[in-house]
Design an enzyme around this catalytic site. Structure first.
Site, short mmCIF file in Angstrom:
data_model
loop_
_atom_site.label_atom_id
_atom_site.label_comp_id
_atom_site.label_asym_id
_atom_site.label_seq_id
_atom_site.Cartn_x
_atom_site.Cartn_y
_atom_site.Cartn_z
N HIS A 21 0.80 -1.23 0.00
CA HIS A 21 0.00 0.00 0.00
C HIS A 21 0.84 1.28 0.00
CE1 HIS A 21 0.11 0.09 4.43
NE2 HIS A 21 -0.75 -0.89 4.56
N HIS A 75 -4.57 -10.28 13.33
CA HIS A 75 -4.79 -9.01 12.60
C HIS A 75 -5.46 -9.35 11.28
CE1 HIS A 75 -4.11 -5.15 10.88
NE2 HIS A 75 -2.90 -5.32 10.40
N GLU A 77 -5.74 -7.40 8.44
CA GLU A 77 -5.34 -6.77 7.18
C GLU A 77 -5.08 -7.90 6.16
OE1 GLU A 77 -2.25 -3.74 7.37
OE2 GLU A 77 -2.84 -3.04 5.38
N ASP A 79 -2.99 -8.75 3.99
CA ASP A 79 -1.70 -9.44 3.82
C ASP A 79 -1.63 -10.67 4.72
OD1 ASP A 79 -1.67 -7.38 5.79
OD2 ASP A 79 0.50 -7.45 5.93
N HIS A 141 -1.58 -2.91 14.15
CA HIS A 141 -1.58 -1.71 13.35
C HIS A 141 -2.99 -1.17 13.07
CE1 HIS A 141 -1.21 -1.19 8.66
NE2 HIS A 141 -1.13 -0.01 9.18
N ASP A 160 2.20 -7.24 13.39
CA ASP A 160 2.97 -6.23 12.67
C ASP A 160 4.07 -5.60 13.54
OD1 ASP A 160 1.59 -6.50 10.28
OD2 ASP A 160 0.25 -4.82 10.63
N TYR A 188 10.27 -0.07 8.41
CA TYR A 188 8.90 -0.54 8.62
C TYR A 188 8.18 0.36 9.62
CZ TYR A 188 5.04 -3.73 9.48
OH TYR A 188 3.79 -4.28 9.59
N HIS A 221 6.10 -10.21 9.90
CA HIS A 221 6.90 -9.84 8.73
C HIS A 221 8.38 -9.87 9.12
CE1 HIS A 221 3.37 -8.39 6.53
NE2 HIS A 221 3.04 -7.62 7.55
#
Ligand code: FEO
Length: 391
Positions: A21, A75, A77, A79, A141, A160, A188, A221
């Site tokens: 993004h 989470h 999101e 991804d 996040h 995250d 990040y 990540h």
């Protein structure tokens, strides 16, 4: 890949993705997922949809997929969550998430027949000898975010938080190199978590209350921290906007006039022995610019006036920076113009609205002459002195 006894990495490495993004992931990224194997089996987090088969293949090196009883969605999101519906379709595990997580999953995927278990901070799930404890971490996040603590192994699955967007064959910080891992964690943090530093500090307090003292931090990540004290220290500095004696000059230019001002200001700053970094918003990655902004004491923003306003690429960058909400900066603006000073005034207003300590900058008509370049160098010197005079 074994993380520690009972815990395996079953994630995916996305070597070729270059955009997250609008965050330029120039070294790719990973979607980490972890398998906790005890009497009952828990899969911690999903992966991006196109990597689900890769994840399943790794899971089945240890257990059969149908043995996965819990799928923890820390989470939502996409991804992490876009691969979740496929796992649910195949084996219908109990999906463990926060209340906001359940709401979000329902918006994304419908979830009509999903078996949800909604958890809040302090809730536990016993797997056998091992216990999962949950810690809600809203806005680290997204509002749904949470972390999962495996106390018996002192592993924190931090989602995250503490992540890095870097693809690598190495899975641990010391294998990649701690300094390199810290660098990617900084990139990040600056581009994903910078607005949420206070939430991070609150999370640390909560961790103390719950006696969560991780020996391993396994983010969703990048590499796993098996020496986590250093990254926690760095996060505390970043969350408090601790700065270096450093200035960042960020500009765009039409016919090199604003660029000449940028170079003169940078020269003035450097002449005071202060570190300076110069970025062109169309040539440099915004992710790199924000990484330097994170711990800079001053930022100088330059744009030509075009059609009476800020040059469009700079306007785009300013929108990006505004959302990331950097704090505690000295700031100034510089601009060349032909017949209207729109850009300079808009830049100064932008900097004041960001609540920076704004100092008068410089605007010149068409092209700076030698006298005006000297004024720009003097402006740089003044910024350098202001930096040196701040504690
Ligand atoms: Fe890695 Fe906020 O998702």
């Amino acid at each position: 890949m074994k993380v520690c006894e009972n815990v395996y990495w079953v994630g995916a490495v996305d070597w070729s993705e270059r955009d997250f993004h609008n965050f330029e992931t120039r070294k790719g990224l990973t979607y980490n997922s972890y398998l906790v194997v005890d009497d009952k089996v828990a899969l911690i987090d999903g992966v991006k949809h196109k990597f689900v088969q890769d994840q399943v293949r790794k899971v089945e090196e240890h257990v059969s997929l149908k043995d996965v009883e819990y799928l923890v969605v820390n989470h939502i999101e996409p991804d992490h969550s876009s691969g979740v519906p496929e796992i649910v379709k195949r084996v219908n595990p109990t999906v463990v998430c926060s209340k906001r997580g359940k709401e979000g999953l329902e918006y994304y995927y419908g979830c009509e027949d999903w078996d949800f278990k909604v958890v809040k901070t302090g809730d536990k799930i016993k797997l056998g000898e091992l216990t999962l404890t949950f810690l809600e971490t809203p806005m680290l996040h997204w509002p749904d975010s949470m972390m999962t603590w495996l106390g018996e192994r002192k592993v924190l699955f931090s989602m995250d938080g503490f992540g890095q967007h870097v693809a690598s064959s190495e899975r641990f910080d010391d294998e990649l190199g701690v300094e390199e891992a810290i660098y990617w964690a900084k990139v990040y943090y600056a581009n994903i978590l910078m607005p949420f530093g206070k939430n991070f500090l609150r999370t640390l307090e909560k961790m103390k209350e719950l006696k969560i003292e991780p020996e391993i931090i396994a983010p969703s990540h990048g590499v796993i921290w098996r020496n986590p004290s250093r990254i926690i220290e760095e996060y505390i500095k970043w969350a408090n906007f601790e700065s270096e004696k450093k200035a960042v000059v960020i500009y765009d230019t039409m016919w090199h006039s604003t660029e000449k001002l940028a170079m003169a200001i940078a020269e003035g700053i450097a002449s005071k022995g202060v570190k300076v970094r110069v970025f062109h918003v169309r040539r440099d990655a915004w992710a790199d610019i924000m990484t330097e902004v994170l711990d800079a004491k001053a930022i100088c923003i330059g744009s030509p006036t075009m059609h009476g306003t800020v040059f469009p690429p700079m306007a785009g960058f300013l929108t990006y920076m505004k959302g990331l909400r950097p704090k505690k900066k000295i700031a100034t603006a510089f601009s060349s113009y032909g017949w209207g000073v729109g850009a300079y005034e808009e830049l100064m207003e932008f900097l004041r609205n960001m609540d920076f300590e704004v100092t008068e900058g410089i605007k010149v008509r068409y092209r700076p002459n030698e006298e005006e370049l000297e004024v720009a160098r003097n402006l740089g010197e003044r910024i350098g002195e202001m930096i040196l005079n701040t504690s």
